[in-house]
Design a protein around this motif. Structure first.
Motif, mmCIF file in Angstrom:
data_model
loop_
_atom_site.group_PDB
_atom_site.id
_atom_site.type_symbol
_atom_site.label_atom_id
_atom_site.label_comp_id
_atom_site.label_asym_id
_atom_site.label_seq_id
_atom_site.Cartn_x
_atom_site.Cartn_y
_atom_site.Cartn_z
ATOM 1 N N ASP A 73 40.109 81.991 71.081
ATOM 2 C CA ASP A 73 39.811 83.374 70.698
ATOM 3 C C ASP A 73 40.181 84.288 71.856
ATOM 4 N N CYS A 74 39.281 84.411 72.843
ATOM 5 C CA CYS A 74 39.531 85.374 73.925
ATOM 6 C C CYS A 74 40.649 84.934 74.872
ATOM 7 N N ARG A 75 40.852 83.639 75.016
ATOM 8 C CA ARG A 75 41.812 83.055 75.973
ATOM 9 C C ARG A 75 41.518 83.501 77.403
ATOM 10 N N ALA B 128 35.748 83.705 78.194
ATOM 11 C CA ALA B 128 34.594 84.558 77.925
ATOM 12 C C ALA B 128 33.831 84.191 76.657
ATOM 13 N N CYS B 129 34.509 83.575 75.680
ATOM 14 C CA CYS B 129 33.848 83.402 74.382
ATOM 15 C C CYS B 129 33.331 81.985 74.134
ATOM 16 N N GLY B 130 33.923 80.988 74.725
ATOM 17 C CA GLY B 130 33.488 79.604 74.527
ATOM 18 C C GLY B 130 34.075 78.945 73.294
ATOM 19 N N THR B 131 34.927 79.642 72.548
ATOM 20 C CA THR B 131 35.489 79.083 71.310
ATOM 21 C C THR B 131 36.254 77.785 71.547
ATOM 22 N N CYS B 132 36.917 77.685 72.681
ATOM 23 C CA CYS B 132 37.778 76.524 72.926
ATOM 24 C C CYS B 132 37.039 75.351 73.573
ATOM 25 N N LYS B 133 35.743 75.500 73.799
ATOM 26 C CA LYS B 133 34.978 74.490 74.560
ATOM 27 C C LYS B 133 35.218 73.075 74.027
ATOM 28 N N PRO C 221 39.659 74.801 77.573
ATOM 29 C CA PRO C 221 41.106 74.585 77.671
ATOM 30 C C PRO C 221 41.919 75.838 77.964
ATOM 31 N N CYS C 222 41.381 77.019 77.626
ATOM 32 C CA CYS C 222 42.146 78.241 77.929
ATOM 33 C C CYS C 222 42.161 78.528 79.425
ATOM 34 N N GLN C 223 41.278 77.846 80.180
ATOM 35 C CA GLN C 223 41.212 78.040 81.635
ATOM 36 C C GLN C 223 41.539 76.762 82.405
HETATM 37 FE FE1 FES Z 1 37.485 82.064 74.743
HETATM 38 FE FE2 FES Z 1 38.595 79.811 75.772
HETATM 39 S S1 FES Z 1 39.230 80.978 74.071
HETATM 40 S S2 FES Z 1 36.726 80.814 76.348
#
Ligand code: FES
Length: 343
Positions: free
Chosen positions: A39-41, A44-49, A79-81
């Protein structure tokens, strides 16, 4: 230079991607046209956890709301980080279909058929494109039965790095693949399979491991041992192998060899048939106590038919021991796999 990242989806399908040390897993997935949840990439959002089950990485920058310190300590990452510091295995919180990917179909030539006994056959394949197949030790594929509109799931009995791949099959009267392997199969036949699949694979060994095999449930454990022969474990590994009759016993010589090759590897076996010639008659549960379970400080990997899986789970509970992790795979002759973890 790049690392290999295994993306294991909720439906058990696994895709492997190459990821450079200076790019995030999300960027590498995108390049491979695999849409992992994002989501945020921006951390910040945790979607990719996702849970990292093996390997080391730099978790990058993120906020506590996206990933708590507790979650990070348990092995979760974003994974986005995340950039890899080694090969990784990640559990991705979506199905492969949601990520717009799928298992890959491979074509191969039947290279060997070894009929161990009336109950057990092993076959080996040479792939048209071996480089296109990666798998984790313990995983399986769905093989299309030649001449029939059916598939059967078989675990690799060979390690991930071996060029020629192999499978161990329990033959059943009237079975589609059994009929092919015992009557019609000829070296040179063409076969097709799809995979790899399954959540039953060897995690990084951070404590002693107990491997339990029932019958041809030995196959994925042989794959794990071949892997461990190349990457020696720092902890003891013990295998208990149980079968119904003496003619079901295979690969004892291979297991003997692994005791020489894999540091800290030991094994025992038993046969349920009271007329068996084996030293131990009975079930694998007879060969398991609090010692083999290291009083709970052990990772347990079990592959066998459903009654064995249930018997082992009940036995462990009766010992009052809770293993650090318990991974199991149930198989049936029709070879629909059920892979799970229990606390
Ligand atoms: Fe939001 Fe990775 S996509 S924290």
């Amino acid at each position: 230079m790049s690392f290999q990242v295994a993306l294991n989806f909720e439906d058990g399908i696994t895709r492997f991607i190459e990821c450079r040390p200076d790019e995030t897993v999300a960027e590498a997935s995108y390049k491979a046209r695999i849409n992992i949840p994002l989501d945020c990439r921006d951390g910040a959002c945790g979607t990719c956890k996702s849970l990292c089950e093996s390997g080391s990485y730099d978790g990058g920058d993120y906020i506590e709301e996206a990933l708590s310190d507790d979650e990070a300590a348990q092995g979760y990452c974003l994974p986005c980080q995340t950039t890899p510091l080694s090969d990784l295995v990640l559990r991705i919180p979506s199905s492969s279909a949601a990520a717009k990917t799928a298992a890959i179909t491979h074509t191969a030539t039947l290279a060997e058929i070894r009929r161990h006994s009336p109950t057990t056959v092993e076959f080996a394949l040479d792939l048209d494109d071996r480089e296109a197949l990666d798998f984790l030790p313990g995983q399986y594929v769905n093989v299309t039965v030649p001449g029939a509109d059916q598939t059967r799931a078989y675990s690799f009995s060979s390690g991930p790095d071996r060029r020629r791949i192999s499978f161990l099959v329990r033959t059943v009267p009237g079975g589609a693949m059994s009929g092919y392997l015992t009557e019609r199969a000829r070296v040179g036949d063409r076969l097709q399979f799809t995979g790899p699949m399954g959540g039953f694979y060897l995690r990084a060994l951070t404590r002693p491991a107990l491997l339990l095999a029932g019958g041809t449930g030995l196959a994925p454990l042989l794959s794990m041992l071949e892997y461990l022969a190349q990457k020696p474990p720092a902890h003891p590994v013990h295998l208990v192998y149980g079968v119904t009759t003496d003619e079901d016993l295979v690969h004892l010589d291979t297991l003997d060899e692994y005791t020489e090759i894999v540091p800290g590897f030991t094994f025992d076996h038993c046969v349920a048939d009271p007329d068996s010639m084996a030293r131990n008659k009975g079930f694998v549960t007879n060969l398991m106590d609090t010692g083999t379970l290291h009083d709970g400080d052990a990772d347990v990997y079990l592959c066998g038919p459903p009654p064995m899986v249930e018997a082992v789970r009940g036995h462990i509970a009766s010992l009052g021991v809770v293993p650090a992790s318990f991974h199991y795979e149930k198989f049936t002759p029709a070879a629909v796999r059920e892979t799970a973890e229990a606390a």
